[in-house]
Design a protein around this motif. Structure first.
Motif, mmCIF file in Angstrom:
data_model
loop_
_atom_site.group_PDB
_atom_site.id
_atom_site.type_symbol
_atom_site.label_atom_id
_atom_site.label_comp_id
_atom_site.label_asym_id
_atom_site.label_seq_id
_atom_site.Cartn_x
_atom_site.Cartn_y
_atom_site.Cartn_z
ATOM 1 N N SER A 69 0.812 -1.221 0.000
ATOM 2 C CA SER A 69 0.000 0.000 0.000
ATOM 3 C C SER A 69 0.841 1.263 0.000
ATOM 4 O O SER A 69 0.333 2.346 -0.294
ATOM 5 N N ASN A 91 0.267 4.209 -2.584
ATOM 6 C CA ASN A 91 -0.230 3.431 -3.719
ATOM 7 C C ASN A 91 -1.682 3.829 -3.976
ATOM 8 O O ASN A 91 -2.559 3.595 -3.138
ATOM 9 N N LYS A 111 1.033 5.131 6.919
ATOM 10 C CA LYS A 111 0.192 5.885 5.996
ATOM 11 C C LYS A 111 0.611 7.352 5.954
ATOM 12 O O LYS A 111 1.389 7.825 6.778
ATOM 13 N N TYR A 149 -5.179 1.926 -3.321
ATOM 14 C CA TYR A 149 -5.826 1.797 -2.020
ATOM 15 C C TYR A 149 -6.607 3.066 -1.696
ATOM 16 O O TYR A 149 -6.082 4.173 -1.820
ATOM 17 N N SER A 189 -2.773 6.025 1.431
ATOM 18 C CA SER A 189 -1.657 5.204 0.979
ATOM 19 C C SER A 189 -0.930 5.922 -0.144
ATOM 20 O O SER A 189 -1.528 6.723 -0.886
#
Length: 271
Positions: free
Chosen positions: A158, A214, A198, A217, A212
């Motif tokens: 993530s 990424n 995070k 997510y 995240s």
């Protein structure tokens, strides 16, 4: 002038039930007879000796002023936990948690590493000196000397491009209001929820927005009362080599080949 309201006996009842002790059990733990303890809890002891008040304050890790003058039943579990871990250092109104730490033989703070096998128990053990003493300890160069640092393992994809399995070195955040939007953090959650890595933003409604790196997510929010600690990212280490960047020309060629293949498939179907 009205006499000051004292909450000692109701707080004593509240704290006993919160710890799930019977009157007999708590009396024995404090070194009292059942009759003496029951009299205090029921408010029949008008002026408890100062030594007894201090003993009870120390036993529950609740500052004496709060034990006497504040209705503890109105506080959140989060505030009670912070008060217990901070005791005399608890700051009214700012709700700042005091961190448990370990020091080396030179009285300098250690950097603890939380290995994967200890990760699940961190939320419950982070205020336990025995738990912290059992964690691996080390130092790293080039870290500022005015902070407290720990290293946490991360899992999952993530937070790509930070690889799965990286170890994140993070600095303890005392006042969460100082966090800038989307600050990279390790967030320690209550109970069995473990901890997460995070981008964190403290929102106006008192929740934390968790993003995240990424984009696959979705962001989500966490109630502040579900958070025990926040650690701001400082650096990370990994044993995974970064993959080489794909040449732009190669990407263009791949797109052209895909387009050509699609056109060929369409032409074949239309025959």
């Amino acid at each position: 002038m009205e006499p000051a309201k004292v909450f000692f006996n109701s707080n004593l009842l509240f704290l006993r039930k919160r710890k799930k002790y019977s009157q007999q059990q708590l009396a024995e733990l404090l070194g009292y007879t059942r009759a003496k303890y029951t009299a205090m809890e029921n408010g029949h002891t008008e002026n408890p000796p100062l030594a007894d008040l201090v003993k009870i304050s120390d036993f529950f890790h609740i500052p004496l002023d709060y034990l006497l003058r504040h209705d503890l039943g109105r506080l959140s579990e989060f505030d009670l936990r912070k008060m217990e871990t901070g005791a005399k250092e608890y700051i009214n109104g700012k709700n700042l948690r005091v961190l448990s730490i370990t020091v080396n033989a030179e009285n300098k703070e250690n950097m603890e590493y939380v290995p994967v096998k200890a990760k699940a128990g961190y939320a419950a053990g982070c205020t336990d000196p025995e738990y912290l003493a059992a964690l691996p300890k080390f130092t790293l160069p080039n870290l500022p000397k005015d902070g407290t640092y720990r290293m946490f393992p991360t899992t999952g994809d993530s937070m790509l491009p930070i690889p799965d399995g990286s170890d994140v070195v993070a600095r303890y955040v005392q006042d969460w209001k100082t966090l800038k939007p989307d600050t990279l953090c390790i967030v320690i959650l209550k109970g069995e929820q473990d901890f997460v890595f995070k981008q964190v933003t403290l929102q106006k409604d008192g929740t934390l927005l968790m993003r995240s790196l990424n984009s696959n997510y979705r962001p989500y929010t966490v109630a502040v009362n579900d958070v025990l600690e926040i650690w701001q990212y400082a650096k990370h280490q990994t044993d995974k080599l970064p993959e080489p960047e794909t040449d732009l020309q190669e990407i263009k060629m791949l797109i052209r080949n895909m387009q050509h293949q699609l056109q060929s498939n369409l032409a074949y179907r239309n025959k």
